[in-house]
Design a protein around this motif. Structure first.
Motif, PDB file in Angstrom:
ATOM      1  N   TRP A 233      -2.297  13.954  10.711  1.00 33.48           N
ATOM      2  CA  TRP A 233      -2.435  13.538   9.323  1.00 33.48           C
ATOM      3  C   TRP A 233      -3.859  13.025   9.105  1.00 33.48           C
ATOM      4  CZ3 TRP A 233       0.574  15.483   6.088  1.00 33.48           C
ATOM      5  CH2 TRP A 233       1.937  15.623   6.312  1.00 33.48           C
ATOM      6  N   PRO A 234      -4.631  13.689   8.258  1.00 37.69           N
ATOM      7  CA  PRO A 234      -6.019  13.246   8.032  1.00 37.69           C
ATOM      8  C   PRO A 234      -6.061  11.991   7.167  1.00 37.69           C
ATOM      9  CG  PRO A 234      -5.513  15.100   6.612  1.00 37.69           C
ATOM     10  CD  PRO A 234      -4.306  14.898   7.479  1.00 37.69           C
ATOM     11  N   LYS A 235      -7.192  11.309   7.223  1.00 34.19           N
ATOM     12  CA  LYS A 235      -7.415  10.132   6.387  1.00 34.19           C
ATOM     13  C   LYS A 235      -8.759  10.291   5.678  1.00 34.19           C
ATOM     14  CE  LYS A 235      -4.775   7.010   9.369  1.00 34.19           C
ATOM     15  NZ  LYS A 235      -4.789   5.773  10.191  1.00 34.19           N
ATOM     16  N   GLU A 236      -8.818   9.806   4.444  1.00 32.85           N
ATOM     17  CA  GLU A 236     -10.045   9.905   3.642  1.00 32.85           C
ATOM     18  C   GLU A 236     -10.642  11.300   3.756  1.00 32.85           C
ATOM     19  OE1 GLU A 236     -11.202   7.772   1.449  1.00 32.85           O
ATOM     20  OE2 GLU A 236      -9.472   6.487   1.844  1.00 32.85           O
TER      21      GLU A 236
ATOM     22  N   PRO B 260      -5.611   6.424   0.906  1.00 30.18           N
ATOM     23  CA  PRO B 260      -4.591   5.398   0.664  1.00 30.18           C
ATOM     24  C   PRO B 260      -4.657   4.808  -0.740  1.00 30.18           C
ATOM     25  CG  PRO B 260      -6.369   4.512   2.006  1.00 30.18           C
ATOM     26  CD  PRO B 260      -6.621   5.993   1.874  1.00 30.18           C
ATOM     27  N   ALA B 261      -5.752   5.049  -1.457  1.00 35.55           N
ATOM     28  CA  ALA B 261      -5.898   4.492  -2.809  1.00 35.55           C
ATOM     29  C   ALA B 261      -4.927   5.183  -3.760  1.00 35.55           C
ATOM     30  CB  ALA B 261      -7.330   4.662  -3.290  1.00 35.55           C
ATOM     31  N   LEU B 262      -4.096   4.408  -4.438  1.00 33.72           N
ATOM     32  CA  LEU B 262      -3.121   4.974  -5.373  1.00 33.72           C
ATOM     33  C   LEU B 262      -3.769   5.247  -6.728  1.00 33.72           C
ATOM     34  CD1 LEU B 262       0.006   2.766  -4.603  1.00 33.72           C
ATOM     35  CD2 LEU B 262      -0.446   5.100  -3.824  1.00 33.72           C
ATOM     36  N   TRP B 263      -3.320   6.294  -7.383  1.00 31.89           N
ATOM     37  CA  TRP B 263      -3.799   6.645  -8.721  1.00 31.89           C
ATOM     38  C   TRP B 263      -2.867   5.972  -9.720  1.00 31.89           C
ATOM     39  CZ3 TRP B 263      -3.048  12.093 -11.231  1.00 31.89           C
ATOM     40  CH2 TRP B 263      -3.741  12.131 -12.450  1.00 31.89           C
TER      41      TRP B 263
ATOM     42  N   GLU C  84      -0.576   7.234   2.232  1.00 32.09           N
ATOM     43  CA  GLU C  84       0.106   7.087   3.511  1.00 32.09           C
ATOM     44  C   GLU C  84       1.621   7.113   3.349  1.00 32.09           C
ATOM     45  OE1 GLU C  84      -1.519   3.461   4.938  1.00 32.09           O
ATOM     46  OE2 GLU C  84      -3.366   4.384   5.680  1.00 32.09           O
ATOM     47  N   THR C  85       2.103   6.949   2.114  1.00 34.42           N
ATOM     48  CA  THR C  85       3.553   6.870   1.912  1.00 34.42           C
ATOM     49  C   THR C  85       4.083   7.821   0.843  1.00 34.42           C
ATOM     50  OG1 THR C  85       3.274   5.057   0.311  1.00 34.42           O
ATOM     51  CG2 THR C  85       3.641   4.447   2.630  1.00 34.42           C
TER      52      THR C  85
ATOM     53  N   THR D  90       9.570  13.026   2.403  1.00 36.78           N
ATOM     54  CA  THR D  90      10.327  14.207   1.982  1.00 36.78           C
ATOM     55  C   THR D  90       9.805  15.492   2.604  1.00 36.78           C
ATOM     56  OG1 THR D  90       8.945  14.482   0.001  1.00 36.78           O
ATOM     57  CG2 THR D  90      10.954  13.158  -0.218  1.00 36.78           C
ATOM     58  N   ILE D  91       8.568  15.463   3.120  1.00 33.56           N
ATOM     59  CA  ILE D  91       8.054  16.691   3.734  1.00 33.56           C
ATOM     60  C   ILE D  91       8.840  17.023   5.001  1.00 33.56           C
ATOM     61  CG2 ILE D  91       5.741  16.280   2.804  1.00 33.56           C
ATOM     62  CD1 ILE D  91       5.628  16.327   6.350  1.00 33.56           C
ATOM     63  N   LYS D  92       9.481  16.002   5.596  1.00 30.17           N
ATOM     64  CA  LYS D  92      10.255  16.260   6.813  1.00 30.17           C
ATOM     65  C   LYS D  92      11.467  17.138   6.538  1.00 30.17           C
ATOM     66  CE  LYS D  92       8.914  11.994   9.212  1.00 30.17           C
ATOM     67  NZ  LYS D  92       9.411  10.728   9.833  1.00 30.17           N
ATOM     68  N   THR D  93      11.913  17.129   5.307  1.00 28.36           N
ATOM     69  CA  THR D  93      13.091  17.931   4.961  1.00 28.36           C
ATOM     70  C   THR D  93      12.709  19.279   4.366  1.00 28.36           C
ATOM     71  OG1 THR D  93      13.240  16.920   2.761  1.00 28.36           O
ATOM     72  CG2 THR D  93      14.446  15.850   4.556  1.00 28.36           C
ATOM     73  N   SER D  94      11.403  19.561   4.269  1.00 27.90           N
ATOM     74  CA  SER D  94      11.012  20.851   3.709  1.00 27.90           C
ATOM     75  C   SER D  94      11.382  21.970   4.673  1.00 27.90           C
ATOM     76  CB  SER D  94       9.509  20.883   3.419  1.00 27.90           C
ATOM     77  OG  SER D  94       8.761  21.168   4.591  1.00 27.90           O
TER      78      SER D  94
END
Length: 367
Positions: A38-41, A95-98, A132-133, A153-157
């Motif tokens: 999982w990449p960050k920034e 991680p910044a939320l819109w 992150e969430t 939810t991506i785990k259930t894709s």
């Protein structure tokens, strides 16, 4: 996006199968599986050719004050190198939320990116902001906190479940598993071999080293401690080291083209994987400055494969072993500048690990 997109085919029991991508969860899952973490920034782009998946690009998000036009130009140059691409989807991992009333994150970047890509007849098809969430669609007019989907939810894709079933996984970060301490210190034996090499002419020393290195690359066994000490000494001599590195791809071409990953034919990636296995073993027998050439060589392999973050990690470890090791210094500067190996930028030659569905190219971030 509507409908389903086909993956590049993968072989299962001799039968070519195709996987379909139908949902945002599938695309986000694909980003993680293709990169392996999982990449960050980061800005992650996946190219599309009609209804087929192409290559994957990851670059660090531009830092505050960075030249946006230059940043976008470098990104477009990488994407346009996939000459069959007609579309792109992207993910902004931050991680910044819109929040409501906020401007879209990196709106200037995405605006210029869409404009430049259109000049190459490549359309931006969709995009997401991924924290992150949770994740949310980038193109909704007003951000709605209730419209955020949990990242879980991506785990259930369907795509994620299939890739996990086939053995793929997504690590939490891009770390390259490098042992911390040598299990055996062969420094005395390495020193003796260095004296022997110094007494030889360069052509003779290089020929002897290539014979041992070539035998190991073609074999399946790990080197003995005696062979490890000899190779650790060989890699300490610049002309020998460069020749051994150039031997890894298994191609008949100039040493410069091989080291810079710009041959017309793709390297033999299984042979490159074998070289990485050997170098990691050598590192467990190295101590102090003896480790710098090995770690730098590992970093160059990561760069060939398009793994900029892992290459940087290797070069940093090399400089911890020997702060004055020139090849590690120059190579790390090259990666930090966003320079990519030509092999990694061409999907016909790019490295594809067993669970990869397309070429992967990755940079540390361009400023």
């Amino acid at each position: 996006m509507t409908g389903a997109l086909a993956h590049d085919p993968c072989m299962v029991g001799g039968i070519v199968e195709r996987l379909s991508i139908k949902t945002p969860e599938d695309f986000i899952s694909l980003m993680g599986h293709t990169l392996g973490y999982w990449p960050k920034e980061s800005l992650v782009c996946i190219t599309l050719d009609g209804r087929r998946i192409g290559s994957t690009l990851r670059v660090g998000l531009p830092k505050e004050g960075a030249a946006t036009a230059r940043y976008v130009h470098e990104v477009v140059k990488c994407i346009a190198n996939d000459r069959e691409a007609t579309g792109v989807v992207f993910g902004i991992f931050t991680p910044a939320l819109w929040e409501p009333m906020d401007d879209r994150p990196y709106e200037d970047v995405i605006g210029i990116l869409a404009g430049e890509l259109s000049q190459h007849d490549i359309n931006v098809r969709d995009g997401w902001i991924i924290s992150e969430t949770s994740f949310t669609n980038y193109f909704q007019i007003v951000p709605d906190p209730l419209a955020r989907s949990p990242l879980e939810t991506i785990k259930t894709s369907e795509l994620n479940a299939e890739l996990v079933f086939r053995g793929s996984s997504i690590e939490p970060g891009p770390g390259f598993r490098i042992p911390i301490l040598a299990r055996r210190d062969l420094s005395e034996e390495v020193f003796k071999h260095c004296l022997r090499i110094e007494a030889m002419t360069p052509p003779v020393a290089t020929a002897k080293a290539r014979t041992l290195w070539g035998t190991l690359l073609e074999g399946a066994d790990l080197p003995t401690d005696a062979q490890s000490a000899e190779l650790l000494a060989d890699f300490k001599f610049i002309s020998v080291r460069d020749r051994l590195l150039a031997d890894i791809p298994g191609l008949d071409d100039s040493m410069g083209n091989l080291l810079l990953g710009q041959t017309k034919r793709p390297p033999h990636w299984q042979r490159v994987d074998r070289a990485q296995e050997l170098l990691l073993h050598l590192y467990t027998r190295a101590d102090g400055p003896d480790a710098a050439p090995v770690l730098t060589s590992l970093g160059i392999i990561q760069w060939w494969e398009g793994k900029g973050s892992r290459a940087h990690q290797c070069f940093q470890h090399a400089l911890e072993s020997d702060p004055n090791y020139k090849l590690a210094q120059l190579s790390d500067q090259m990666v930090a500048a966003g320079i990519l190996a030509p092999w990694a930028m061409d999907k016909s030659s790019a490295y594809q690990p067993p669970m990869s569905r397309g070429p992967r190219i990755e940079g540390l971030g361009m400023t």
